[in-house]
Design a protein around this motif. Structure first.
Motif, PDB file in Angstrom:
ATOM      1  N   ILE A 389      33.066   0.782  -2.786  1.00 30.28           N
ATOM      2  CA  ILE A 389      32.347   0.797  -1.466  1.00 30.28           C
ATOM      3  C   ILE A 389      31.089   1.622  -1.597  1.00 30.28           C
ATOM      4  N   GLU A 390      31.097   2.604  -2.601  1.00 31.66           N
ATOM      5  CA  GLU A 390      29.534   3.115  -2.534  1.00 31.66           C
ATOM      6  C   GLU A 390      28.664   2.149  -3.223  1.00 31.66           C
ATOM      7  N   HIS A 391      29.305   1.297  -4.190  1.00 34.63           N
ATOM      8  CA  HIS A 391      28.360   0.402  -4.653  1.00 34.63           C
ATOM      9  C   HIS A 391      27.919  -0.759  -3.661  1.00 34.63           C
ATOM     10  N   LEU A 393      27.815  -0.327  -0.534  1.00 38.43           N
ATOM     11  CA  LEU A 393      26.550   0.261   0.354  1.00 38.43           C
ATOM     12  C   LEU A 393      25.315   0.317  -0.051  1.00 38.43           C
ATOM     13  N   ILE A 394      25.335   0.426  -1.459  1.00 41.91           N
ATOM     14  CA  ILE A 394      23.792   0.554  -2.311  1.00 41.91           C
ATOM     15  C   ILE A 394      23.065  -0.826  -1.952  1.00 41.91           C
ATOM     16  N   ASP A 395      24.064  -2.063  -2.353  1.00 44.37           N
ATOM     17  CA  ASP A 395      23.553  -3.375  -2.182  1.00 44.37           C
ATOM     18  C   ASP A 395      22.922  -3.579  -0.855  1.00 44.37           C
ATOM     19  N   MET A 396      23.886  -3.379   0.144  1.00 43.56           N
ATOM     20  CA  MET A 396      23.469  -3.699   1.534  1.00 43.56           C
ATOM     21  C   MET A 396      22.426  -2.828   2.323  1.00 43.56           C
ATOM     22  N   LYS A 397      22.079  -1.430   1.655  1.00 50.35           N
ATOM     23  CA  LYS A 397      21.140  -0.826   2.091  1.00 50.35           C
ATOM     24  C   LYS A 397      19.655  -1.525   1.611  1.00 50.35           C
ATOM     25  N   GLU A 398      19.743  -2.312   0.551  1.00 46.07           N
ATOM     26  CA  GLU A 398      18.478  -3.180   0.358  1.00 46.07           C
ATOM     27  C   GLU A 398      18.306  -3.971   1.207  1.00 46.07           C
TER      28      GLU A 398
END
Length: 516
Positions: A389-391, A393-398
């Motif tokens: 999930i953390e990973h 979120l990193i992709d989606m924040k971009e």
């Protein structure tokens, strides 16, 4: 030439790794085939359910041609299956004109065009040998993905015995009492115009759990749900119509003496009994039939949606491989071939070809990793749900300026892969919807473990939506509920237009919960 041999070997190794990645994608395709097999198994269970019920079940297209028929229907009408499939119902199981001279061709045509007008109806049918039978039909329109009427689902029950009973009642009142108490239908006889019950049969007493005195003293309200449209007021109007306008047939929410609610199918018609005009009410318990119809339609719709979703995903993967990865690998192979040729003739151009081939291979590797992440993120297998999930979120924040926050309080390290994948997909679908539609400045994902429970929430403070208008057409929201249900939990969508949305999933955790 010898100076470039290490570089050639490196390119060949990179090309081999790319081919390995492609093989991994092919393995993913095999897993999709396994999913299709499971869907086919579900369809087999659905067909077993259809084949084992003692009701006529068939589907026909908008021209009245039979597209499916169950075993009971074949036995009932006396046909082998291959002599019914593809044939029009008129001329096979429906006569063109019934015994009363009614044109059934027009009736079937109207059912095929407007099944909602004929949700419940009776008509005369015929056996293969020409014998006539009466069937009570329940019709339901089945629609394709574009919302167009595709087929009509027809479920029928034999009414021949009841019809014979009604004819015998009209022809010979002297046999009335014997037939009255022997029939499997609950029978009420109502006075005109008051609607007062003047007689009931034993089946009615058994069905509602009443004594004869209780039945005779009571009203329709006493054995009904009691709320509109199943109250005394609606019952009185239906009795009036039966007495003065003609027969009435409808479904009614009834109540037994112990308070249990159940569904009945009621037919009201005027009859002369003992020389006096009365309203005869015939009722049958259709609770099981209602449940079966709902399950049948839901199972069919879900199966259709799952097959469509799988097919869309397969096409998307094929397009992405063809338009991206395959083109990049083809270009890399071409540059490698040019490199070997140009090394003999033009070293500068050979170096340029080598560099272009390296770039293509790097793009192919990046594309391969992207495809694998889309199917099942490697971090999910390597590090578990929280890290995945953390990973994510990193992709989606971009993808935009929206602030995405992840809060988690859990004690487990890993769960069963199926649980982790389902929970990850719920988060992924919820975040995708929020980023696409909510316009919220902030999205929060919360994962919390409580005694015996796992709680997952995805909340935004954006546009919100009307669930009555959106959920019917949104397979993603249905998928969230379906995934939660398969894990033994529940999913609720709390939203109001203009006030944001919260997806809340509650799953039971106990000693039997799968863990890695």
């Amino acid at each position: 030439m010898d100076d470039h041999q290490p570089e050639i070997e490196r390119l060949q190794q990179e090309l081999a790794r790319a081919r390995d990645r492609l093989a991994a994608l092919e393995a993913t395709e095999a897993r999709h085939a396994e999913t299709l097999a499971r869907l086919r198994e579900s369809e087999t269970r659905y067909r077993q359910l259809v084949e084992n019920v003692n009701s006529v079940i068939l589907r026909m297209d908008r021209r009245g041609n039979i597209t499916f028929v169950n075993r009971f229907a074949c036995s009932f009408f006396g046909y082998p299956e291959d002599e019914l499939l593809g044939k029009n119902v008129v001329g096979t199981i429906v006569p063109e004109v019934d015994g009363a001279g009614q044109n059934l061709v027009e009736e079937i045509r109207d059912i095929c065009e407007h099944p909602e007008r004929h949700q419940n109806h009776e008509n005369e049918n015929m056996h293969r040998d020409g014998g006539r039978v009466w069937v009570a039909w329940t019709n339901k329109g089945l629609f394709d993905q574009n919302g167009e009427l595709a087929e009509i689902l027809c479920i029928g029950n034999d009414l021949t015995g009841r019809k014979h009973y009604e004819e015998a009642l009209q022809a010979s009142e002297q046999n009335y009492r014997e037939i009255f108490n022997a029939t499997m239908n609950a029978i009420f006889i109502h006075e005109i115009p008051t609607g007062r019950v003047v007689d009931v049969n034993q089946t009615m007493l058994d069905m509602f759990g009443l004594s004869r005195d209780e039945a005779m003293r009571g009203t329709v309200e006493d054995i009904s749900e009691g709320h509109s449209p199943y109250s005394q007021r609606e019952a009185d109007e239906l009795l009036r119509k039966a007495a003065f306008e003609g027969p009435q047939k409808f479904e009614w929410r009834s109540r037994r003496s112990n308070g249990e609610l159940f569904w009945t199918e009621v037919t009201l018609k005027q009859a002369v009994i003992g020389g006096i005009p009365r309203v005869l009410a015939l009722a049958i318990d259709i609770t099981q039939r209602k449940h079966f119809q709902e399950r049948l339609i839901e199972e069919q719709q879900l199966l259709h949606q799952l097959l469509e979703a799988q097919e869309r995903e397969r096409r998307l993967i094929a397009f992405e491989i063809h338009d991206g990865l395959a083109q990049q690998l083809t270009a890399a192979s071409m540059y490698c071939g040019n490199f070997e040729r140009l090394c003999r003739d033009d070293l500068d151009q050979a170096i340029q070809s080598h560099e272009a081939g390296s770039i293509m291979l790097q793009k192919a590797l990046a594309e391969t990793r992207r495809l694998i992440r889309g199917l099942r993120p490697p971090v999910l297998d390597e590090s578990g749900l929280v890290a995945a999930i953390e990973h994510l979120l990193i992709d989606m924040k971009e993808s935009g300026p929206t602030e995405i926050e992840f809060l988690h309080e859990v004690q487990f390290d890993r769960l069963d892969p199926a649980w982790e994948n389902s929970l990850f997909r719920i988060v992924q679908e919820s975040l995708t919807n929020a980023l696409r539609y909510s316009e919220s400045p902030k999205i929060q994902v919360r994962l919390r473990q409580e005694p015996g429970w796992l709680l997952l929430e995805v909340e935004d403070w954006g546009n919100g939506f009307d669930t009555n208008q959106v959920e019917r057409s949104c397979f993603g929201l249905k998928g969230i509920r379906e995934r939660a249900g398969l894990l033994g939990g529940t999913a609720t969508i709390e939203t109001t237009p203009g006030k944001g949305t919260r997806v809340r999933v509650e799953l039971p955790l106990n000693k039997n919960t799968p863990a890695a």
